[in-house]
Design a protein around this motif. Structure first.
Motif, PDB file in Angstrom:
ATOM      1  N   MET A 186      -6.605  32.804  -5.816  1.00  0.00           N
ATOM      2  CA  MET A 186      -7.315  31.795  -6.582  1.00  0.00           C
ATOM      3  C   MET A 186      -8.226  30.953  -5.683  1.00  0.00           C
ATOM      4  O   MET A 186      -9.303  30.541  -6.100  1.00  0.00           O
ATOM      5  CB  MET A 186      -6.315  30.885  -7.306  1.00  0.00           C
ATOM      6  CG  MET A 186      -5.529  31.568  -8.419  1.00  0.00           C
ATOM      7  SD  MET A 186      -4.304  30.479  -9.179  1.00  0.00           S
ATOM      8  CE  MET A 186      -5.368  29.215  -9.896  1.00  0.00           C
ATOM      9  N   ARG A 197     -13.124  36.827 -10.148  1.00  0.00           N
ATOM     10  CA  ARG A 197     -13.293  35.871 -11.238  1.00  0.00           C
ATOM     11  C   ARG A 197     -12.014  35.693 -12.036  1.00  0.00           C
ATOM     12  O   ARG A 197     -11.895  34.759 -12.832  1.00  0.00           O
ATOM     13  CB  ARG A 197     -14.411  36.321 -12.175  1.00  0.00           C
ATOM     14  CG  ARG A 197     -15.801  36.252 -11.553  1.00  0.00           C
ATOM     15  CD  ARG A 197     -16.856  36.343 -12.625  1.00  0.00           C
ATOM     16  NE  ARG A 197     -16.756  35.231 -13.575  1.00  0.00           N
ATOM     17  CZ  ARG A 197     -17.393  35.198 -14.740  1.00  0.00           C
ATOM     18  NH1 ARG A 197     -18.159  36.218 -15.107  1.00  0.00           N
ATOM     19  NH2 ARG A 197     -17.274  34.164 -15.536  1.00  0.00           N
ATOM     20  N   PHE A 244     -15.395  29.125 -19.376  1.00  0.00           N
ATOM     21  CA  PHE A 244     -14.870  28.929 -18.025  1.00  0.00           C
ATOM     22  C   PHE A 244     -15.458  29.966 -17.081  1.00  0.00           C
ATOM     23  O   PHE A 244     -15.869  31.049 -17.489  1.00  0.00           O
ATOM     24  CB  PHE A 244     -13.343  28.971 -18.014  1.00  0.00           C
ATOM     25  CG  PHE A 244     -12.739  30.249 -18.556  1.00  0.00           C
ATOM     26  CD1 PHE A 244     -12.464  31.328 -17.733  1.00  0.00           C
ATOM     27  CD2 PHE A 244     -12.430  30.364 -19.908  1.00  0.00           C
ATOM     28  CE1 PHE A 244     -11.904  32.500 -18.220  1.00  0.00           C
ATOM     29  CE2 PHE A 244     -11.863  31.531 -20.419  1.00  0.00           C
ATOM     30  CZ  PHE A 244     -11.597  32.592 -19.569  1.00  0.00           C
ATOM     31  N   SER A 264     -13.059  33.417  -3.298  1.00  0.00           N
ATOM     32  CA  SER A 264     -14.164  33.543  -4.262  1.00  0.00           C
ATOM     33  C   SER A 264     -14.479  34.999  -4.594  1.00  0.00           C
ATOM     34  O   SER A 264     -15.519  35.296  -5.176  1.00  0.00           O
ATOM     35  CB  SER A 264     -15.424  32.866  -3.688  1.00  0.00           C
ATOM     36  OG  SER A 264     -15.776  33.457  -2.435  1.00  0.00           O
ATOM     37  N   GLU A 310     -10.974  20.460  -9.219  1.00  0.00           N
ATOM     38  CA  GLU A 310     -11.359  21.198 -10.424  1.00  0.00           C
ATOM     39  C   GLU A 310     -10.932  20.452 -11.689  1.00  0.00           C
ATOM     40  O   GLU A 310      -9.967  19.677 -11.683  1.00  0.00           O
ATOM     41  CB  GLU A 310     -10.702  22.578 -10.424  1.00  0.00           C
ATOM     42  CG  GLU A 310     -11.168  23.507  -9.317  1.00  0.00           C
ATOM     43  CD  GLU A 310     -12.543  24.098  -9.588  1.00  0.00           C
ATOM     44  OE1 GLU A 310     -13.085  23.857 -10.691  1.00  0.00           O
ATOM     45  OE2 GLU A 310     -13.054  24.803  -8.708  1.00  0.00           O
ATOM     46  N   ILE A 357      -6.553  28.427 -17.298  1.00  0.00           N
ATOM     47  CA  ILE A 357      -5.247  29.069 -17.146  1.00  0.00           C
ATOM     48  C   ILE A 357      -4.814  29.509 -18.535  1.00  0.00           C
ATOM     49  O   ILE A 357      -4.703  28.687 -19.447  1.00  0.00           O
ATOM     50  CB  ILE A 357      -4.207  28.112 -16.538  1.00  0.00           C
ATOM     51  CG1 ILE A 357      -4.671  27.624 -15.164  1.00  0.00           C
ATOM     52  CG2 ILE A 357      -2.854  28.805 -16.426  1.00  0.00           C
ATOM     53  CD1 ILE A 357      -3.733  26.609 -14.522  1.00  0.00           C
ATOM     54  N   ARG A 392     -13.758  30.998 -14.029  1.00  0.00           N
ATOM     55  CA  ARG A 392     -12.698  31.851 -13.478  1.00  0.00           C
ATOM     56  C   ARG A 392     -11.409  31.598 -14.244  1.00  0.00           C
ATOM     57  O   ARG A 392     -11.201  30.500 -14.784  1.00  0.00           O
ATOM     58  CB  ARG A 392     -12.500  31.565 -11.987  1.00  0.00           C
ATOM     59  CG  ARG A 392     -13.756  31.758 -11.147  1.00  0.00           C
ATOM     60  CD  ARG A 392     -13.502  31.411  -9.688  1.00  0.00           C
ATOM     61  NE  ARG A 392     -12.586  32.362  -9.073  1.00  0.00           N
ATOM     62  CZ  ARG A 392     -12.037  32.183  -7.866  1.00  0.00           C
ATOM     63  NH1 ARG A 392     -12.283  31.081  -7.172  1.00  0.00           N
ATOM     64  NH2 ARG A 392     -11.223  33.092  -7.359  1.00  0.00           N
ATOM     65  N   GLY A 393     -10.551  32.623 -14.288  1.00  0.00           N
ATOM     66  CA  GLY A 393      -9.341  32.490 -15.095  1.00  0.00           C
ATOM     67  C   GLY A 393      -8.099  33.017 -14.416  1.00  0.00           C
ATOM     68  O   GLY A 393      -8.143  34.029 -13.710  1.00  0.00           O
ATOM     69  N   LEU A 394      -6.993  32.324 -14.639  1.00  0.00           N
ATOM     70  CA  LEU A 394      -5.664  32.783 -14.237  1.00  0.00           C
ATOM     71  C   LEU A 394      -4.943  33.226 -15.501  1.00  0.00           C
ATOM     72  O   LEU A 394      -4.668  32.412 -16.392  1.00  0.00           O
ATOM     73  CB  LEU A 394      -4.888  31.666 -13.536  1.00  0.00           C
ATOM     74  CG  LEU A 394      -3.417  31.969 -13.202  1.00  0.00           C
ATOM     75  CD1 LEU A 394      -3.308  33.110 -12.190  1.00  0.00           C
ATOM     76  CD2 LEU A 394      -2.706  30.721 -12.682  1.00  0.00           C
ATOM     77  N   VAL A 428      -9.555  21.516 -15.393  1.00  0.00           N
ATOM     78  CA  VAL A 428      -8.862  22.729 -15.831  1.00  0.00           C
ATOM     79  C   VAL A 428      -8.644  22.718 -17.334  1.00  0.00           C
ATOM     80  O   VAL A 428      -8.211  21.715 -17.910  1.00  0.00           O
ATOM     81  CB  VAL A 428      -7.497  22.861 -15.115  1.00  0.00           C
ATOM     82  CG1 VAL A 428      -6.819  24.169 -15.508  1.00  0.00           C
ATOM     83  CG2 VAL A 428      -7.668  22.783 -13.605  1.00  0.00           C
ATOM     84  N   LEU A 466      -5.157  23.082  -8.654  1.00  0.00           N
ATOM     85  CA  LEU A 466      -6.589  23.121  -8.991  1.00  0.00           C
ATOM     86  C   LEU A 466      -7.156  21.710  -9.126  1.00  0.00           C
ATOM     87  O   LEU A 466      -8.254  21.421  -8.635  1.00  0.00           O
ATOM     88  CB  LEU A 466      -6.796  23.902 -10.283  1.00  0.00           C
ATOM     89  CG  LEU A 466      -6.616  25.421 -10.189  1.00  0.00           C
ATOM     90  CD1 LEU A 466      -6.613  26.047 -11.582  1.00  0.00           C
ATOM     91  CD2 LEU A 466      -7.711  26.052  -9.332  1.00  0.00           C
ATOM     92  N   TRP A 482     -12.201  26.399 -14.140  1.00  0.00           N
ATOM     93  CA  TRP A 482     -11.019  27.269 -14.218  1.00  0.00           C
ATOM     94  C   TRP A 482     -10.365  27.149 -15.589  1.00  0.00           C
ATOM     95  O   TRP A 482     -10.324  26.070 -16.189  1.00  0.00           O
ATOM     96  CB  TRP A 482      -9.982  26.867 -13.159  1.00  0.00           C
ATOM     97  CG  TRP A 482     -10.168  27.560 -11.850  1.00  0.00           C
ATOM     98  CD1 TRP A 482     -10.851  27.097 -10.758  1.00  0.00           C
ATOM     99  CD2 TRP A 482      -9.648  28.849 -11.484  1.00  0.00           C
ATOM    100  NE1 TRP A 482     -10.802  28.018  -9.741  1.00  0.00           N
ATOM    101  CE2 TRP A 482     -10.065  29.098 -10.144  1.00  0.00           C
ATOM    102  CE3 TRP A 482      -8.885  29.813 -12.135  1.00  0.00           C
ATOM    103  CZ2 TRP A 482      -9.735  30.268  -9.469  1.00  0.00           C
ATOM    104  CZ3 TRP A 482      -8.551  30.980 -11.466  1.00  0.00           C
ATOM    105  CH2 TRP A 482      -8.979  31.201 -10.146  1.00  0.00           C
TER     106      TRP A 482
END
Length: 445
Positions: free
Chosen positions: A25, A31, A158, A28, A59, A139, A160-162, A61, A54, A137
């Motif tokens: 995470m 994504r 968003f 970079s 960030e 989640i 980037r994603g978890l 979130v 984050l 980000w």
């Protein structure tokens, strides 16, 4: 006690995987990052920890869950872990927050009203219909239960994603006939994680290696039946958890024999006589309700790493899981007729609603009990996975004799579609594994 040591204990192995997730995470190169979590492996704990890190890194979130109950649970956990971070809840117009949730976060209908909050939590359905800010980000909790069309509606919000979820449990639910899309690349009923990985094959995928919920008696069979491609272990050793009864057996009944089997081995199969019956079979319903009530009547005490001296089980520690809502209604009615008033507070629900929840003891009405056929609904591996993986101490399954014969005479006959990857585990095979295990813990009624 937990099988932990400085070198290769479960906590050490789990922490190593989490650090790999955080490293991916922080970089970079990707994504998205995917984390597969078996039952009780600390999925929500990871979501809360990642959100905190984050925000600490500057960030803002967005957190996406699939139901209002999941959102409320995450808000409680986030508040406990990060009391200094103000939380915003993105809510629908019909949502009424509980007093507990309203005291710890601010609920609003629009993102504009939540612009000052560093963490905003909401359901995927709500995120799909709001306008406003974008986030660095996201989640996505219970990501395998999110349909790909829902993901498509919010993915532009968003960068980037978890994606965190349990790949072994129930697939996204839809009441729409979906055969028209089967095999097509734009099938909206696929889960969001699967579609994302198809289009981004180099996305890192991590697997949490320890189930802190399942006892040592359960993790091997659950892993073999529902997670054949993923290895995980229990966070506790054999014998670290146990059930004991303050009152002796209330007579030489099959109910008490079943409870004794569950206390001794962590599993029991309360087998009723072979008979083809409707799913609302009264004898099966009463047996499930009576077993749960008898746990309370006998003063059952659970010993574990959190309560080494024992803690008496209350109604909130017990759940009865079924496949259909009408079965749940009948079980609740049976509990209301019990002479033990506490029995009315025992949780009763279908697998879809029990997903993500945890209890000391589960009583399960087997989806195939008393059936003449094995339909795809009743063979669904995710349904049985949910029902048999909620417990910390023991799982008691109620069913009529003949389930194994039904499986043998109705092998999997689902059609094979072009461009549709084979699903693992196969529902028929998963049921065979579970029944092979349960037959060794059978008590005839």
């Amino acid at each position: 006690m937990p099988t932990d040591n400085p070198i290769d204990g479960p906590a050490t192995r789990a922490e190593a995987v989490i650090k790999q997730v955080m490293t991916d995470m922080a970089g970079s190169d990707h994504r998205a990052v995917v984390v597969d979590s078996p039952p009780g492996a600390g999925k929500s704990t990871l979501v809360v920890r990642a959100a905190g890190e984050l925000v600490a890194g500057g960030e803002r979130v967005m957190i996406v869950a699939q139901t209002n109950n999941q959102v409320d649970d995450l808000i409680r956990r986030l508040t406990q872990a990060h009391p200094g971070i103000p939380l915003g809840r993105l809510s629908g117009s019909e949502y009424q927050p509980t007093s507990e949730v309203s005291d710890i976060c601010t609920s609003k209908l629009t993102l504009k009203d939540l612009s000052a909050f560093r963490i905003v939590v909401g359901t995927s359905a709500k995120w799909a219909v709001v306008d406003g800010d974008s986030f660095g980000w996201a989640i996505l909790d219970e990501a395998y239960q999110m349909r790909s069309d829902k993901l498509l509606q919010i993915v532009g919000r968003f960068d980037r994603g978890l994606f965190v979820g349990d790949p072994g449990q129930l697939d996204p639910f839809t009441i729409t006939e979906s055969e028209r899309w089967t095999g097509l690349p734009h099938d909206p009923t696929k889960n969001g994680v699967g579609v994302m990985l198809q289009h981004n094959p180099h996305t890192p995928v991590h697997s949490l290696p320890v189930s802190w919920r399942l006892p040592a008696s359960a993790s091997p069979v659950v892993q073999e039946a529902f997670y054949p491609l993923t290895e995980f272990t229990s966070g506790t050793e054999e014998g670290a958890r146990s059930l004991r009864f303050r009152a002796r057996s209330l007579g030489a009944t099959a109910l008490d024999e079943t409870l004794e089997m569950a206390a001794a081995t962590g599993w029991a199969f309360h087998e009723l006589p072979r008979r083809h019956v409707p799913r609302t079979d009264g004898e099966t319903i009463r047996s499930a309700a009576d077993l749960a009530t008898r746990l309370l009547d006998r003063g059952t005490t659970g010993h574990c790493e959190h309560a080494p001296d024992g803690r008496e089980l209350r109604a909130g520690d017990i759940a009865i899981g079924v496949a259909h809502r009408d079965q749940a209604d009948l079980v609740r009615a049976a509990l209301r007729r019990s002479r033990n008033p506490e029995a009315r507070s025992i949780t009763v629900d279908n697998a879809n609603r029990l997903q993500g929840r945890e209890y000391e003891v589960m009583v399960v009405v087997h989806p195939l009990s008393g059936r003449r056929d094995a339909t795809s609904f009743h063979l669904e591996s995710g349904r049985l996975c949910v029902l048999t993986s909620r417990h910390r101490q023991a799982c008691i399954v109620v069913g009529r004799a003949g389930i194994v014969d039904l499986l043998d005479s109705h092998p999997s006959t689902e059609p094979i579609h072009l461009s549709v990857p084979a699903k693992f585990p196969d529902g028929w095979q998963a049921n065979q594994v579970v029944m092979g295990h349960l037959t060794r813990h059978r008590v005839g009624a």
